[in-house]
Structures are given as structure tokens and as C-alpha cells.
Scaffold this motif. Sequence first.
Motif, PDB file in Angstrom:
ATOM      1  N   VAL A 159    -126.486  19.252 -38.639  1.00 55.94           N
ATOM      2  CA  VAL A 159    -126.420  18.406 -37.454  1.00 55.94           C
ATOM      3  C   VAL A 159    -124.966  18.247 -37.022  1.00 55.94           C
ATOM      4  O   VAL A 159    -124.095  17.957 -37.839  1.00 55.94           O
ATOM      5  N   LYS A 160    -124.727  18.449 -35.732  1.00 52.72           N
ATOM      6  CA  LYS A 160    -123.425  18.185 -35.125  1.00 52.72           C
ATOM      7  C   LYS A 160    -123.679  17.417 -33.841  1.00 52.72           C
ATOM      8  O   LYS A 160    -124.653  17.684 -33.149  1.00 52.72           O
ATOM      9  N   GLY A 161    -122.787  16.465 -33.550  1.00 54.22           N
ATOM     10  CA  GLY A 161    -122.994  15.718 -32.324  1.00 54.22           C
ATOM     11  C   GLY A 161    -121.910  14.706 -32.049  1.00 54.22           C
ATOM     12  O   GLY A 161    -120.994  14.509 -32.845  1.00 54.22           O
ATOM     13  N   THR A 162    -122.051  14.079 -30.885  1.00 54.30           N
ATOM     14  CA  THR A 162    -121.145  13.015 -30.472  1.00 54.30           C
ATOM     15  C   THR A 162    -121.974  11.864 -29.923  1.00 54.30           C
ATOM     16  O   THR A 162    -123.087  12.061 -29.438  1.00 54.30           O
ATOM     17  N   THR A 163    -121.422  10.689 -30.007  1.00 57.51           N
ATOM     18  CA  THR A 163    -122.074   9.498 -29.476  1.00 57.51           C
ATOM     19  C   THR A 163    -121.042   8.390 -29.371  1.00 57.51           C
ATOM     20  O   THR A 163    -119.874   8.579 -29.738  1.00 57.51           O
ATOM     21  N   LYS A 164    -121.473   7.240 -28.882  1.00 55.93           N
ATOM     22  CA  LYS A 164    -120.648   6.035 -28.850  1.00 55.93           C
ATOM     23  C   LYS A 164    -121.390   4.966 -29.627  1.00 55.93           C
ATOM     24  O   LYS A 164    -122.546   4.679 -29.336  1.00 55.93           O
ATOM     25  N   VAL A 165    -120.718   4.393 -30.611  1.00 55.50           N
ATOM     26  CA  VAL A 165    -121.319   3.398 -31.497  1.00 55.50           C
ATOM     27  C   VAL A 165    -120.728   2.030 -31.193  1.00 55.50           C
ATOM     28  O   VAL A 165    -119.512   1.884 -31.083  1.00 55.50           O
ATOM     29  N   GLU A 166    -121.607   1.038 -31.057  1.00 60.14           N
ATOM     30  CA  GLU A 166    -121.113  -0.317 -30.822  1.00 60.14           C
ATOM     31  C   GLU A 166    -120.530  -0.868 -32.108  1.00 60.14           C
ATOM     32  O   GLU A 166    -121.145  -0.831 -33.169  1.00 60.14           O
TER      33      GLU A 166
ATOM     34  N   GLU B  64    -113.694  -8.350 -30.051  1.00 60.97           N
ATOM     35  CA  GLU B  64    -114.596  -8.076 -28.942  1.00 60.97           C
ATOM     36  C   GLU B  64    -115.447  -6.849 -29.272  1.00 60.97           C
ATOM     37  O   GLU B  64    -114.938  -5.869 -29.821  1.00 60.97           O
ATOM     38  N   PRO B  65    -116.723  -6.881 -28.922  1.00 60.82           N
ATOM     39  CA  PRO B  65    -117.550  -5.687 -29.135  1.00 60.82           C
ATOM     40  C   PRO B  65    -117.171  -4.602 -28.119  1.00 60.82           C
ATOM     41  O   PRO B  65    -116.791  -4.899 -26.990  1.00 60.82           O
ATOM     42  N   PHE B  66    -117.261  -3.341 -28.551  1.00 57.29           N
ATOM     43  CA  PHE B  66    -116.998  -2.213 -27.674  1.00 57.29           C
ATOM     44  C   PHE B  66    -117.700  -0.980 -28.239  1.00 57.29           C
ATOM     45  O   PHE B  66    -118.144  -0.974 -29.389  1.00 57.29           O
ATOM     46  N   PHE B  67    -117.845   0.041 -27.415  1.00 53.51           N
ATOM     47  CA  PHE B  67    -118.478   1.278 -27.846  1.00 53.51           C
ATOM     48  C   PHE B  67    -117.398   2.294 -28.201  1.00 53.51           C
ATOM     49  O   PHE B  67    -116.595   2.685 -27.357  1.00 53.51           O
ATOM     50  N   LEU B  68    -117.393   2.701 -29.456  1.00 58.46           N
ATOM     51  CA  LEU B  68    -116.397   3.616 -30.001  1.00 58.46           C
ATOM     52  C   LEU B  68    -116.943   5.040 -30.000  1.00 58.46           C
ATOM     53  O   LEU B  68    -117.998   5.293 -30.577  1.00 58.46           O
ATOM     54  N   PRO B  69    -116.252   5.987 -29.356  1.00 60.46           N
ATOM     55  CA  PRO B  69    -116.707   7.383 -29.419  1.00 60.46           C
ATOM     56  C   PRO B  69    -116.520   7.940 -30.834  1.00 60.46           C
ATOM     57  O   PRO B  69    -115.456   7.765 -31.437  1.00 60.46           O
ATOM     58  N   VAL B  70    -117.556   8.552 -31.362  1.00 65.41           N
ATOM     59  CA  VAL B  70    -117.475   9.162 -32.694  1.00 65.41           C
ATOM     60  C   VAL B  70    -118.113  10.545 -32.670  1.00 65.41           C
ATOM     61  O   VAL B  70    -118.993  10.827 -31.864  1.00 65.41           O
ATOM     62  N   GLU B  71    -117.625  11.389 -33.554  1.00 63.31           N
ATOM     63  CA  GLU B  71    -118.214  12.697 -33.783  1.00 63.31           C
ATOM     64  C   GLU B  71    -118.834  12.680 -35.168  1.00 63.31           C
ATOM     65  O   GLU B  71    -118.332  12.015 -36.072  1.00 63.31           O
ATOM     66  N   MET B  72    -119.915  13.416 -35.302  1.00 65.25           N
ATOM     67  CA  MET B  72    -120.555  13.473 -36.615  1.00 65.25           C
ATOM     68  C   MET B  72    -120.958  14.914 -36.902  1.00 65.25           C
ATOM     69  O   MET B  72    -121.221  15.702 -35.993  1.00 65.25           O
ATOM     70  N   ALA B  73    -120.986  15.226 -38.158  1.00 66.58           N
ATOM     71  CA  ALA B  73    -121.457  16.529 -38.618  1.00 66.58           C
ATOM     72  C   ALA B  73    -121.945  16.327 -40.047  1.00 66.58           C
ATOM     73  O   ALA B  73    -121.235  15.771 -40.885  1.00 66.58           O
ATOM     74  N   PHE B  74    -123.173  16.737 -40.294  1.00 64.90           N
ATOM     75  CA  PHE B  74    -123.709  16.629 -41.649  1.00 64.90           C
ATOM     76  C   PHE B  74    -124.799  17.664 -41.849  1.00 64.90           C
ATOM     77  O   PHE B  74    -125.308  18.241 -40.894  1.00 64.90           O
ATOM     78  N   GLU B  75    -125.113  17.903 -43.103  1.00 66.10           N
ATOM     79  CA  GLU B  75    -126.248  18.764 -43.422  1.00 66.10           C
ATOM     80  C   GLU B  75    -126.989  18.181 -44.615  1.00 66.10           C
ATOM     81  O   GLU B  75    -126.389  17.601 -45.517  1.00 66.10           O
TER      82      GLU B  75
ATOM     83  N   PRO C  75    -132.740   7.342 -40.387  1.00 63.71           N
ATOM     84  CA  PRO C  75    -131.903   6.831 -41.484  1.00 63.71           C
ATOM     85  C   PRO C  75    -130.660   7.686 -41.734  1.00 63.71           C
ATOM     86  O   PRO C  75    -129.597   7.157 -42.032  1.00 63.71           O
ATOM     87  N   LEU C  76    -130.791   9.008 -41.588  1.00 63.50           N
ATOM     88  CA  LEU C  76    -129.633   9.879 -41.814  1.00 63.50           C
ATOM     89  C   LEU C  76    -128.593   9.713 -40.714  1.00 63.50           C
ATOM     90  O   LEU C  76    -127.392   9.625 -40.991  1.00 63.50           O
ATOM     91  N   TYR C  77    -129.035   9.673 -39.465  1.00 62.01           N
ATOM     92  CA  TYR C  77    -128.093   9.452 -38.368  1.00 62.01           C
ATOM     93  C   TYR C  77    -127.373   8.125 -38.551  1.00 62.01           C
ATOM     94  O   TYR C  77    -126.159   8.038 -38.400  1.00 62.01           O
ATOM     95  N   ARG C  78    -128.113   7.082 -38.867  1.00 61.66           N
ATOM     96  CA  ARG C  78    -127.512   5.757 -39.051  1.00 61.66           C
ATOM     97  C   ARG C  78    -126.447   5.802 -40.152  1.00 61.66           C
ATOM     98  O   ARG C  78    -125.329   5.320 -39.978  1.00 61.66           O
ATOM     99  N   GLU C  79    -126.796   6.395 -41.284  1.00 65.33           N
ATOM    100  CA  GLU C  79    -125.881   6.459 -42.422  1.00 65.33           C
ATOM    101  C   GLU C  79    -124.607   7.235 -42.072  1.00 65.33           C
ATOM    102  O   GLU C  79    -123.495   6.762 -42.322  1.00 65.33           O
ATOM    103  N   TYR C  80    -124.759   8.406 -41.476  1.00 62.65           N
ATOM    104  CA  TYR C  80    -123.591   9.212 -41.160  1.00 62.65           C
ATOM    105  C   TYR C  80    -122.772   8.627 -40.006  1.00 62.65           C
ATOM    106  O   TYR C  80    -121.547   8.800 -39.977  1.00 62.65           O
ATOM    107  N   LEU C  81    -123.399   7.936 -39.073  1.00 69.80           N
ATOM    108  CA  LEU C  81    -122.636   7.278 -38.014  1.00 69.80           C
ATOM    109  C   LEU C  81    -121.823   6.118 -38.565  1.00 69.80           C
ATOM    110  O   LEU C  81    -120.669   5.917 -38.174  1.00 69.80           O
ATOM    111  N   ILE C  82    -122.401   5.352 -39.460  1.00 66.75           N
ATOM    112  CA  ILE C  82    -121.652   4.259 -40.083  1.00 66.75           C
ATOM    113  C   ILE C  82    -120.443   4.806 -40.835  1.00 66.75           C
ATOM    114  O   ILE C  82    -119.350   4.250 -40.771  1.00 66.75           O
ATOM    115  N   LEU C  83    -120.628   5.939 -41.523  1.00 63.50           N
ATOM    116  CA  LEU C  83    -119.508   6.550 -42.230  1.00 63.50           C
ATOM    117  C   LEU C  83    -118.446   7.100 -41.283  1.00 63.50           C
ATOM    118  O   LEU C  83    -117.288   7.268 -41.674  1.00 63.50           O
ATOM    119  N   SER C  84    -118.813   7.368 -40.030  1.00 63.64           N
ATOM    120  CA  SER C  84    -117.867   7.904 -39.042  1.00 63.64           C
ATOM    121  C   SER C  84    -117.003   6.821 -38.400  1.00 63.64           C
ATOM    122  O   SER C  84    -115.989   7.125 -37.779  1.00 63.64           O
TER     123      SER C  84
END
Length: 168
Positions: A60-67, A75-86, A113-122
Motif C-alpha cells: 500500500v502506498k498513498g497520501t492523505t490528510k490526518v486531523e 488548534e486542530p488541523f489536517f496534516l498531510p502525510v504519506e504512507m507506505a506499508f506491506e 485497522p491497518l490504515y489507522r495503525e500506519y497513519l498514526i505511525l506517520s
Amino acid sequence: MNNHQNPLRLNVGYLYNKPIGTTRDIPIDFKELRLDDLEIRDLVSLVSVSKTREGLLLQVKGTTKVETICVRCLEPFFLPVEMAFEELFEFPSRYREETDLLLPDDGYIDLRPLYREYLILSIPMKPLCKTDCLGLCVICGANLNEDHCEHHPELAEKASTIKGEDNA
């Protein structure tokens, strides 16, 4: 392949009986999504599923914005993050570790659950809404990005100079 109720629930059952080495790419594109306590926006991801001798390998490779919350101004904001995992989803067998991911009988894999875990780590340990965030006043708690308090007159002067309000 995926649905709008849960775009991260993928049908991969059709790969169970394919030859080893068969690969399929599954695009994920979603405007807003909630993963338990994690709010994300603009998720663009590609899931590459390959059949191996042991099971299905997901890359999996991708980009998103995480609150998240800025550590300086809170202040809350949306942080751009990249993720890559297998991850390898294994075929059921007698010889497996307790932590292994197993392929379900119905052919659907839930990747939430995998996306959540790897996004938190990002997310960085100390996320900032912007690199020059001024934070909070330690005396009165005012957000120095928005308000100017009497405890920081140098910031008020600096802000007026930047805005062009200084008529000197």
C-alpha cells in the motif's frame, strides 16, 4: 471492488484460486473517512495485491490528510502525510504465529485497522500547524497566531509591520 460504506473493505476472494504471481492493483480514493478516532481527508491510495505461496501480499502506498492537534497552539488541523506499508494475509494453516493476518473465508479484507495503525505511525511526535506557529502565551493562554496580548508587545509590533499597519 470497494464500496462507499467502507472503502477499505476489499474483495480479494477472486485471487484465492489464481496462480502464484497474479497481481491486481486496487485504487482507493475517498474525500472524507473516519477510522475509529482518526479523521482523514483526501485519501488517495493504491493497494497492490499479489498472490504468493503463503497468501496474499498487500503493498500500500498513498497520501492523505490526518486531523491532529498542533503542539504549540493546541488548534486542530489536517496534516498531510504519506504512507507506505506491506502486509501478508496468510492462508489458514496449522503453523502460524498469533500475530499473523489470516485471509477470511468470505474473501473480503478490512484494511481499516491497518490504515489507522500506519497513519498514526506517520504523524510526527510534535505536529505543527505551520513552521512559524507562535503557540500560546504562557501567562494568559492567548493563541499568539490570532491574538496579541499585553505579555508579548514585540509580537504586536511584528504583526503590525507584517500587515502594513505601521505608518512610521
